[in-house]
Write an enzyme that holds these catalytic residues in place. Structure first.
Site, PDB file in Angstrom:
ATOM      1  N   GLY A  73       0.806  -1.218   0.000  1.00 22.64           N
ATOM      2  CA  GLY A  73       0.000   0.000   0.000  1.00 22.64           C
ATOM      3  C   GLY A  73       0.836   1.264   0.000  1.00 22.64           C
ATOM      4  N   THR A  74       2.155   1.116   0.067  1.00 20.10           N
ATOM      5  CA  THR A  74       3.021   2.309   0.067  1.00 20.10           C
ATOM      6  C   THR A  74       2.829   3.066  -1.244  1.00 20.10           C
ATOM      7  OG1 THR A  74       4.597   1.062   1.386  1.00 20.10           O
ATOM      8  CG2 THR A  74       5.402   3.093   0.384  1.00 20.10           C
ATOM      9  N   PHE A 101      -6.263   1.320  -0.658  1.00 22.85           N
ATOM     10  CA  PHE A 101      -6.924   0.021  -0.562  1.00 22.85           C
ATOM     11  C   PHE A 101      -8.359   0.124  -0.057  1.00 22.85           C
ATOM     12  CE2 PHE A 101      -2.799  -2.133  -1.065  1.00 22.85           C
ATOM     13  CZ  PHE A 101      -3.209  -3.146  -1.912  1.00 22.85           C
ATOM     14  N   HIS A 133      -4.592  15.703   3.626  1.00 23.91           N
ATOM     15  CA  HIS A 133      -4.058  14.617   4.453  1.00 23.91           C
ATOM     16  C   HIS A 133      -3.334  15.206   5.668  1.00 23.91           C
ATOM     17  CE1 HIS A 133      -4.653  11.862   1.028  1.00 23.91           C
ATOM     18  NE2 HIS A 133      -4.576  10.900   1.927  1.00 23.91           N
ATOM     19  N   HIS A 134      -3.064  14.304   6.616  1.00 29.30           N
ATOM     20  CA  HIS A 134      -2.300  14.664   7.819  1.00 29.30           C
ATOM     21  C   HIS A 134      -0.919  15.213   7.459  1.00 29.30           C
ATOM     22  CE1 HIS A 134       0.021  10.955   7.229  1.00 29.30           C
ATOM     23  NE2 HIS A 134      -1.140  10.418   6.872  1.00 29.30           N
ATOM     24  N   LYS A 137       2.352  13.125   6.078  1.00 33.26           N
ATOM     25  CA  LYS A 137       2.407  12.451   4.765  1.00 33.26           C
ATOM     26  C   LYS A 137       3.566  12.991   3.929  1.00 33.26           C
ATOM     27  CE  LYS A 137      -0.490  10.989   0.917  1.00 33.26           C
ATOM     28  NZ  LYS A 137      -0.003   9.616   0.993  1.00 33.26           N
ATOM     29  N   GLY A 143      -1.253   9.486  -3.687  1.00 33.47           N
ATOM     30  CA  GLY A 143      -1.378   8.480  -4.751  1.00 33.47           C
ATOM     31  C   GLY A 143      -2.812   8.401  -5.244  1.00 33.47           C
ATOM     32  N   THR A 144      -3.764   8.535  -4.337  1.00 31.06           N
ATOM     33  CA  THR A 144      -5.179   8.487  -4.721  1.00 31.06           C
ATOM     34  C   THR A 144      -5.535   9.680  -5.609  1.00 31.06           C
ATOM     35  OG1 THR A 144      -5.624   7.434  -2.628  1.00 31.06           O
ATOM     36  CG2 THR A 144      -7.526   8.334  -3.793  1.00 31.06           C
TER      37      THR A 144
HETATM   38  P1  NAD Z   1       4.329   5.714   8.802  1.00 26.86           P
HETATM   39  O1  NAD Z   1       5.371   6.777   8.623  1.00 26.86           O
HETATM   40  O2  NAD Z   1       3.466   5.757  10.014  1.00 26.86           O
HETATM   41  O3  NAD Z   1       4.995   4.260   8.728  1.00 26.86           O
HETATM   42  C1  NAD Z   1       5.995   3.928   7.827  1.00 26.86           C
HETATM   43  C2  NAD Z   1       6.912   2.945   8.547  1.00 26.86           C
HETATM   44  O4  NAD Z   1       7.850   2.415   7.600  1.00 26.86           O
HETATM   45  C3  NAD Z   1       7.723   3.597   9.683  1.00 26.86           C
HETATM   46  O5  NAD Z   1       7.540   2.839  10.875  1.00 26.86           O
HETATM   47  C4  NAD Z   1       9.172   3.509   9.181  1.00 26.86           C
HETATM   48  O6  NAD Z   1      10.119   3.355  10.224  1.00 26.86           O
HETATM   49  C5  NAD Z   1       9.067   2.247   8.320  1.00 26.86           C
HETATM   50  N1  NAD Z   1      10.205   2.047   7.428  1.00 26.86           N
HETATM   51  C6  NAD Z   1      11.121   2.950   6.985  1.00 26.86           C
HETATM   52  N2  NAD Z   1      12.032   2.333   6.207  1.00 26.86           N
HETATM   53  C7  NAD Z   1      11.682   1.023   6.166  1.00 26.86           C
HETATM   54  C8  NAD Z   1      12.244  -0.119   5.533  1.00 26.86           C
HETATM   55  N3  NAD Z   1      13.351  -0.041   4.780  1.00 26.86           N
HETATM   56  N4  NAD Z   1      11.616  -1.315   5.683  1.00 26.86           N
HETATM   57  C9  NAD Z   1      10.488  -1.422   6.440  1.00 26.86           C
HETATM   58  N5  NAD Z   1       9.927  -0.366   7.079  1.00 26.86           N
HETATM   59  C10 NAD Z   1      10.512   0.840   6.935  1.00 26.86           C
HETATM   60  O7  NAD Z   1       3.432   5.789   7.475  1.00 26.86           O
HETATM   61  P2  NAD Z   1       1.968   5.162   7.258  1.00 26.86           P
HETATM   62  O8  NAD Z   1       0.936   6.205   7.541  1.00 26.86           O
HETATM   63  O9  NAD Z   1       1.898   3.832   7.910  1.00 26.86           O
HETATM   64  O10 NAD Z   1       1.957   5.024   5.655  1.00 26.86           O
HETATM   65  C11 NAD Z   1       2.880   4.170   5.027  1.00 26.86           C
HETATM   66  C12 NAD Z   1       2.729   4.285   3.512  1.00 26.86           C
HETATM   67  O11 NAD Z   1       1.425   3.829   3.130  1.00 26.86           O
HETATM   68  C13 NAD Z   1       2.823   5.710   2.959  1.00 26.86           C
HETATM   69  O12 NAD Z   1       3.445   5.653   1.677  1.00 26.86           O
HETATM   70  C14 NAD Z   1       1.376   6.147   2.796  1.00 26.86           C
HETATM   71  O13 NAD Z   1       1.209   7.117   1.797  1.00 26.86           O
HETATM   72  C15 NAD Z   1       0.755   4.837   2.383  1.00 26.86           C
HETATM   73  N6  NAD Z   1      -0.677   4.684   2.647  1.00 26.86           N
HETATM   74  C16 NAD Z   1      -1.357   3.914   1.757  1.00 26.86           C
HETATM   75  C17 NAD Z   1      -2.678   3.599   1.982  1.00 26.86           C
HETATM   76  C18 NAD Z   1      -3.375   2.666   1.011  1.00 26.86           C
HETATM   77  O14 NAD Z   1      -4.562   2.360   1.203  1.00 26.86           O
HETATM   78  N7  NAD Z   1      -2.683   2.174  -0.013  1.00 26.86           N
HETATM   79  C19 NAD Z   1      -3.330   4.094   3.115  1.00 26.86           C
HETATM   80  C20 NAD Z   1      -2.620   4.884   4.020  1.00 26.86           C
HETATM   81  C21 NAD Z   1      -1.266   5.149   3.787  1.00 26.86           C
END
Ligand code: NAD
Length: 247
Positions: A73-74, A101, A133-134, A137, A143-144
């Site tokens: 989802g990243t 998602f 967004h918060h 971000k 992305g959406t």
């Molecule tokens: P967050 O910053 O709370 O969490 C990200 C985590 O990834 C952190 O704990 C960080 O330490 C960790 N990280 C950094 N490098 C890493 C590595 N090499 N391997 C593993 N972990 C690592 O962010 P979040 O709010 O959890 O969002 C994460 C991602 O998901 C963002 O890109 C956000 O835009 C995306 N997102 C997608 C959806 C979706 O539905 N697809 C929904 C919400 C957020």
């Protein structure tokens, strides 16, 4: 399912909460400094990856090399999609990736597509997109919002491209402007407006929290098992809603 969480931030923890409530087992929680390897994955059947734009592609390649299906989802890593796809194809694993998602956003995208098609025949309506967004971000527009902007530009003959709106920018008739606001702890709001001379129509999707994203990601984790190759949430949703109007 036995699930490995890759990225244990806000989304990783939300996926864990829902997975456990649904009776799944979270067998690994990997974050920034944890190497992805067969030992670290601890017998997982599927990985759910929510990390950061700059590291997700490497994580997905390593997960494929470890033989594990994955849901990602990243956002903001899709410039590396070809490299990731090659690794997934070579490993014979499966991957579902999506910038959002939420099943509600999937429904919203279809409504936005229909609205843009209708607005195509009504040139007096200016179409605008805005996302909020918060403040944590990292990427912008979301992305959406990028995906919604692509849908609108495809459906609306008079827009050739989209661009993130600069402050005080005047509307350019060929370009869809995408407004971005970062504030507080907003989980994600997207608004599409049709602004006419006499009225304004708004389509709005507002996430109440992160559970909707986690629910869709877990659904994708169930769906990807036994499939090989790279898929998006649309592939899963075609099973549920049929072919979208953009196809
Ligand atoms: P967050 O910053 O709370 O969490 C990200 C985590 O990834 C952190 O704990 C960080 O330490 C960790 N990280 C950094 N490098 C890493 C590595 N090499 N391997 C593993 N972990 C690592 O962010 P979040 O709010 O959890 O969002 C994460 C991602 O998901 C963002 O890109 C956000 O835009 C995306 N997102 C997608 C959806 C979706 O539905 N697809 C929904 C919400 C957020």
């Amino acid at each position: 399912m036995r699930i490995a969480l890759v990225g244990y931030g806000r989304m990783g923890r939300t996926v864990e909460e829902l997975a456990q409530a649904e009776g799944h087992e979270v067998v690994a929680r990997l974050d920034r400094d944890d190497a992805i390897g067969t030992v670290a994955l601890a017998g997982a059947e599927v990985a759910v990856e929510f990390s950061e734009p700059g590291v997700a592609a490497d994580n997905l390649v390593r997960l494929a090399e470890a033989g594990l299906d994955a849901v990602c989802g990243t956002t903001g890593w899709q410039g590396d999609l070809e490299r990731v796809s090659e690794a997934v194809e070579a490993a014979g694993t499966g991957l579902v990736h999506a910038p959002n998602f939420s099943i509600g956003v999937a429904l919203f995208s279809r409504l936005v597509c229909e609205a843009a098609r209708l607005a195509d025949a009504q040139p007096e309506y200016e179409v605008l997109l805005h996302e909020t967004h918060h403040r944590h971000k990292l990427d912008h527009p979301s992305g959406t919002a990028r995906s919604l902007a692509d849908i609108i530009v495809d459906a609306l003959g008079r827009k050739r491209r989209w661009r993130e709106e600069a402050p005080d920018e005047a509307a350019d008739p060929d370009t869809l402007l995408v407004g971005v606001t970062r504030t507080g702890e907003v989980p994600g709001t997207h608004v599409v407006s049709l602004d006419g001379p006499d009225d304004r129509i708004e389509l709005r999707h507002e996430a109440h929290g992160r559970l909707g994203f986690a629910r869709g990601a877990l659904e994708a984790a169930r769906w990807i098992r036994g499939r090989r190759g790279v898929f998006t949430l649309d592939d899963l949703l075609r099973d549920r809603f049929g072919t979208p109007p953009t196809d």
